[in-house]
Design a protein around this motif. Sequence first.
Motif, mmCIF file in Angstrom:
data_model
loop_
_atom_site.group_PDB
_atom_site.id
_atom_site.type_symbol
_atom_site.label_atom_id
_atom_site.label_comp_id
_atom_site.label_asym_id
_atom_site.label_seq_id
_atom_site.Cartn_x
_atom_site.Cartn_y
_atom_site.Cartn_z
ATOM 1 N N HIS A 53 10.778 43.291 -8.957
ATOM 2 C CA HIS A 53 11.311 43.393 -10.305
ATOM 3 C C HIS A 53 12.155 44.647 -10.420
ATOM 4 O O HIS A 53 11.625 45.749 -10.436
ATOM 5 N N THR A 89 13.578 49.087 -7.026
ATOM 6 C CA THR A 89 12.526 48.118 -7.218
ATOM 7 C C THR A 89 11.183 48.705 -6.874
ATOM 8 O O THR A 89 11.066 49.625 -6.082
ATOM 9 N N HIS A 94 19.195 46.651 -3.232
ATOM 10 C CA HIS A 94 17.873 46.968 -3.756
ATOM 11 C C HIS A 94 17.360 48.197 -3.022
ATOM 12 O O HIS A 94 17.577 48.347 -1.824
ATOM 13 N N ARG A 148 25.984 44.728 -4.252
ATOM 14 C CA ARG A 148 24.625 44.837 -4.776
ATOM 15 C C ARG A 148 23.657 45.288 -3.695
ATOM 16 O O ARG A 148 23.802 44.941 -2.528
ATOM 17 N N LEU A 207 22.327 43.712 -0.347
ATOM 18 C CA LEU A 207 22.294 42.286 -0.644
ATOM 19 C C LEU A 207 23.670 41.649 -0.507
ATOM 20 O O LEU A 207 23.800 40.503 -0.102
ATOM 21 N N LEU A 214 15.812 38.335 1.456
ATOM 22 C CA LEU A 214 16.578 38.112 0.227
ATOM 23 C C LEU A 214 15.807 37.224 -0.744
ATOM 24 O O LEU A 214 15.807 37.460 -1.957
ATOM 25 N N GLN A 215 15.128 36.216 -0.212
ATOM 26 C CA GLN A 215 14.333 35.344 -1.078
ATOM 27 C C GLN A 215 13.163 36.104 -1.691
ATOM 28 O O GLN A 215 12.847 35.944 -2.870
ATOM 29 N N GLU A 216 12.525 36.929 -0.888
ATOM 30 C CA GLU A 216 11.396 37.715 -1.389
ATOM 31 C C GLU A 216 11.827 38.667 -2.491
ATOM 32 O O GLU A 216 11.160 38.789 -3.526
ATOM 33 N N LEU A 217 12.954 39.327 -2.292
ATOM 34 C CA LEU A 217 13.441 40.250 -3.314
ATOM 35 C C LEU A 217 13.785 39.503 -4.596
ATOM 36 O O LEU A 217 13.485 39.974 -5.697
ATOM 37 N N ALA A 218 14.411 38.362 -4.447
ATOM 38 C CA ALA A 218 14.797 37.599 -5.639
ATOM 39 C C ALA A 218 13.586 37.058 -6.385
ATOM 40 O O ALA A 218 13.595 36.933 -7.605
ATOM 41 N N THR A 219 12.503 36.752 -5.659
ATOM 42 C CA THR A 219 11.352 36.096 -6.269
ATOM 43 C C THR A 219 10.293 37.068 -6.766
ATOM 44 O O THR A 219 9.737 36.900 -7.854
#
Length: 310
Positions: free
Chosen positions: A274, A288, A240, A238, A234, A266-271
């Motif tokens: 978990h 994750t 994932h 950082r 990321l 990146l948006q998918e991981l953030a949204t």
Amino acid sequence: MGNQVEKLTHLSYREVPTADPTGVDRDDGPRIGVSYIFSNDDEDMEPQPPPQGPDGGGFPDGGDGPPPPQPQPYDPRLHEVECSVFYRDECIYQKSFTPGSAVLSTYTPENLLNKCKPGDLVEFVSQAQYPHWAVYVGNFQVVHLHRLEVINSFLTDASQGRRGRVVNDLYRYKPLSPSAVVRNALAHVGAKERELSWRNSESFAAWCRYGKREFKIGGELRIGKQPYRLQIQLSAQRSHTLEFQSLEDLIMEKRRNDQIGRAAVLQELATHLHPAEPEEGDSNVARTTPPPGRPPAPSSEEEDGEAVAH
């Protein structure tokens, strides 16, 4: 994966091919029946309908509407996901944007020809498309898996106008000799549909170069463990990590990320993803798990495919 495939046909152990047609695969380890799913994940886009005016008809001037925006130069650092693949603790693949590194630089098909040698792996890339892999076999030609068939094409034709690069160094397996890579590729020209043992062009090309059955459909025993890890970078500090039962599943996810692009990943991981609690001493890496309703290895590449049995 089952949510995106209409029919799965499970095979018994005896029905799954266990011998490599070229004699490269010598591993006699166990294999189990799996569903054979084929796709055209990285083929031509469907033709677009003609543009329409506000009322559903043509534009008033009879033209094709406003001119399309000019395409932006392809920049791997903007569109691609920096990632590493691990089998247990061994790094077996790495795509890194290290400053000064030219490994991910792309070239026009004509310029790429000057950099290719027989046995090289070639990757064609474009924004919002699955990357397309091929094996360069000499004489300006490549062998690649295209529309459910292994075919021999001129490199410039196989590129379909996309930029490309030599990607021999992404996977860290020991390669076969260039002559063996070329033989593997040429031996399968003409194979199609039920004769195929690979889900996508990357798996086919990588198998030709490394001869490892992990790239083939059903090449690994799935026993609940998840020894493969896809570490998505990321930022410099950082990352994932997603875990998979097989390299086959991991490649599908990695290619899906390439297709949707870095910003969407990146948006998918953030949204949606978990992060679990990081392990002690591993504060910069978040493992994750997929959210409910999404399998660990999405079969986005197989949306237009179907399960068929040998």
